[in-house]
Write an enzyme that holds these catalytic residues in place. Structure first.
Site, PDB file in Angstrom:
ATOM      1  N   GLU A   8       0.856  -1.184   0.000  1.00 22.03           N
ATOM      2  CA  GLU A   8       0.000   0.000   0.000  1.00 22.03           C
ATOM      3  C   GLU A   8       0.897   1.239   0.000  1.00 22.03           C
ATOM      4  OE1 GLU A   8      -2.676  -0.328   3.426  1.00 22.03           O
ATOM      5  OE2 GLU A   8      -2.150  -2.459   3.433  1.00 22.03           O
ATOM      6  N   ARG A  66      -6.733  -1.562  -5.394  1.00 23.52           N
ATOM      7  CA  ARG A  66      -7.698  -0.622  -4.815  1.00 23.52           C
ATOM      8  C   ARG A  66      -7.073   0.770  -4.745  1.00 23.52           C
ATOM      9  NH1 ARG A  66     -12.234  -0.006  -2.201  1.00 23.52           N
ATOM     10  NH2 ARG A  66     -12.331   1.434  -0.439  1.00 23.52           N
ATOM     11  N   TYR A  68      -8.076   4.777  -3.128  1.00 25.40           N
ATOM     12  CA  TYR A  68      -9.032   5.507  -2.296  1.00 25.40           C
ATOM     13  C   TYR A  68      -8.331   6.690  -1.635  1.00 25.40           C
ATOM     14  CZ  TYR A  68      -6.817   2.601   1.317  1.00 25.40           C
ATOM     15  OH  TYR A  68      -5.908   1.968   2.124  1.00 25.40           O
ATOM     16  N   ASP A  70      -7.280   8.636   1.765  1.00 27.23           N
ATOM     17  CA  ASP A  70      -7.002   8.349   3.172  1.00 27.23           C
ATOM     18  C   ASP A  70      -6.453   9.620   3.810  1.00 27.23           C
ATOM     19  OD1 ASP A  70      -6.472   7.245   5.626  1.00 27.23           O
ATOM     20  OD2 ASP A  70      -4.723   6.104   4.973  1.00 27.23           O
ATOM     21  N   GLU A  75      -4.291   6.849  -1.699  1.00 26.22           N
ATOM     22  CA  GLU A  75      -3.603   5.611  -1.339  1.00 26.22           C
ATOM     23  C   GLU A  75      -3.944   4.558  -2.387  1.00 26.22           C
ATOM     24  OE1 GLU A  75      -2.978   2.444   2.336  1.00 26.22           O
ATOM     25  OE2 GLU A  75      -3.557   4.528   2.709  1.00 26.22           O
ATOM     26  N   TRP A 435     -11.829  -7.421  -0.375  1.00 30.09           N
ATOM     27  CA  TRP A 435     -10.651  -8.234  -0.696  1.00 30.09           C
ATOM     28  C   TRP A 435     -10.993  -9.727  -0.699  1.00 30.09           C
ATOM     29  CZ3 TRP A 435      -6.587  -5.971  -2.734  1.00 30.09           C
ATOM     30  CH2 TRP A 435      -6.307  -4.638  -2.432  1.00 30.09           C
TER      31      TRP A 435
END
Length: 476
Positions: A8, A66, A68, A70, A75, A435
């Site tokens: 990530e 993914r 999004y 944050d 992220e 997930w």
């Protein structure tokens, strides 16, 4: 590598003076909206994921990963990858997604995304979190965890991204920081912000290992090791070393082959001391009262990995050979690692600049250059102007992240998830994508508990089931 891994990455956003009139969170939101609404890179969440992630905050991508928002940052979480080359490719795909968005929005001359871990102005830090799937039966005794912490504290000698200066974050108990000798340059961006060895919280008490037991898979079979200590690497070579060596050490852990009597007296202090040591001796104190250098620690782990893991597959053999090459070069010829190890590359660039401009480490110009090293735009990022040696260049040039934006890894659960993402893109129907599961509405679920399975057939059958026609508006 033969281990499910994901990474990530949080990105800083750098804006020109004319853009600074806007809120700093505007462009991350614009890029997120562009990717899901115009570029159709994925499907946006229709539901609350938690109180900080309302509907529309992000979603899953066609590559199985993914993206999004944050706390104002973008992220990007890579899809689950089984092989080292795939993991590095899909990590770089996050950079490609953001770069291409700025080009499409005609903003690349005014806005940049920065893949680093510190904000020199505010003292804030952003994360690069690593996730490793492990067997549930793996033994995490105090001595095992202590040995793992020793590896993680010392690996920064080849994984650190380098930083100008220092930070003095308050510990969880809010004790005032002690007066310290100013640090000109250090190995790691995250080292100054790690205040615990193992802890459950992510914010305010950042630990080397995050202790949450959240496997995102069948909890009876698997656990997920979540690491907060790592820097974001610009060099694919360094990223491969970071992930590959850690995966190798986890294999030794599962085989109960970790070295003995190699537990640090204080892993947090050692992490900071190694990062700040200008002599490059990197001596640390062990729990048994002895001292040892970080290079010697890494050689011990390498030798055990060589003994127990060699000839598993070509990728592991590449890793073991490269690991030894890097350790030898750090000691004997660091110049060979320019373009390969980020802190060495950055330090060389900054020292070259200082010699040319006749300035010192305290010049504010250095912090600006530190930041521009991490600019993901190849036209502006300082990393991309470096010409590495043949060995490093061959690895760094072997990736095609643009192909990984819309195509998932073919050998993990990400493949089945990506099928669901593509399906719901073209249908105005309720869905939930996670997930480890997908749902056609709030009641009909397909659980995908094994990340090693693709679930392609299961997802196709699940999505083909006849259902009453329900629109998103009716479902909500």
């Amino acid at each position: 590598m033969d281990r499910i891994v994901g990474i990530e990455t949080e990105y800083g956003c750098l804006m020109s003076s004319e853009e600074l009139r806007c809120n700093s969170e505007v462009w991350p939101a614009k890029v997120k909206n562009y990717l899901f609404n115009k570029a159709r890179a994925g499907t946006i969440d229709l539901h609350y994921r938690d109180y900080e992630e309302p509907p529309g905050n992000g979603g899953f991508l066609l590559n199985g990963g993914r993206l999004y928002l944050d706390m104002g940052h973008i992220e990007y979480a890579s899809p689950e990858c089984l092989h080292l080359h795939d993991l590095v490719t899909y990590e770089m795909a996050g950079d490609e997604l953001l770069r291409s968005s700025l080009v499409a929005l005609e903003a690349s001359d005014r806005v940049s995304f920065i893949k680093n871990n510190v904000d020199h102005h505010t003292g804030a830090t952003f994360g690069c979190h690593e996730n490793y799937l492990m067997k549930r039966e793996a033994q995490f005794t105090p001595s095992v965890l202590g040995t793992l912490l020793t590896f993680l504290a010392t690996r920064q000698i080849f994984t650190g991204a380098g930083r100008v200066g220092q930070a003095n974050p308050l510990a969880f108990d809010f004790e005032p920081p002690q007066a310290e000798t100013p640090v000109a340059f250090q190995l790691s961006q995250r080292a100054d912000h790690i205040v615990n060895d193992i802890y459950q919280w992510v914010q305010f008490n950042r630990a080397i290992i995050n202790a949450r037991d959240e496997p995102l898979a069948d909890y009876r079979k698997y656990r997920r090791l979540h690491l907060l200590i790592g820097d974001s690497n610009m060099s694919p070579f360094a990223n491969a070393l970071k992930i590959g060596t850690t995966a190798a050490v986890l294999s030794l852990l599962e085989q109960r082959q970790l070295p003995r009597n190699l537990v640090l007296n204080d892993a947090v202090r050692s992490t900071r001391d190694i990062s700040r040591d200008p002599t490059r001796k990197w001596i640390v104190d062990l729990e048994n009262g002895k001292t040892i250098g970080a290079l010697d620690v890494q050689w011990q782990f390498h030798d055990l990995a060589q003994r127990h893991l060699r000839e598993r597959d070509p990728e592991t053999d590449w890793l073991l050979e490269t690991w030894s090459f890097v350790l030898e070069s750090i000691e004997q010829n660091p110049q060979a690692l320019i373009g390969g190890v980020d802190w060495i590359t950055k330090k060389w660039l900054l020292e070259t600049f200082m010699a040319s401009e006749k300035v010192g480490w305290d010049d504010p110009w250095l912090q600006s250059l530190d930041l521009e090293y991490h600019n993901i735009d190849p036209v502006r990022g300082l990393f991309f102007g470096v010409m590495p040696g043949k060995r490093v260049a061959e690895w760094n040039n072997s990736f095609q992240p643009a192909n990984a934006i819309r195509v998932p890894p073919a050998n993990t659960r990400a493949s089945g998830r990506a099928r669901a993402v593509a399906y719901f893109q073209d249908r105005h129907q309720p869905y939930v994508i996670n997930w480890d599961s997908i749902a056609h509405d709030s009641r009909d679920f397909l659980v995908m508990g094994d990340p090693f399975e693709t679930y392609n057939d299961e997802v196709d059958k699940f999505l083909a089931k006849p259902r009453p026609v329900t629109s998103v508006d009716e479902a909500t």
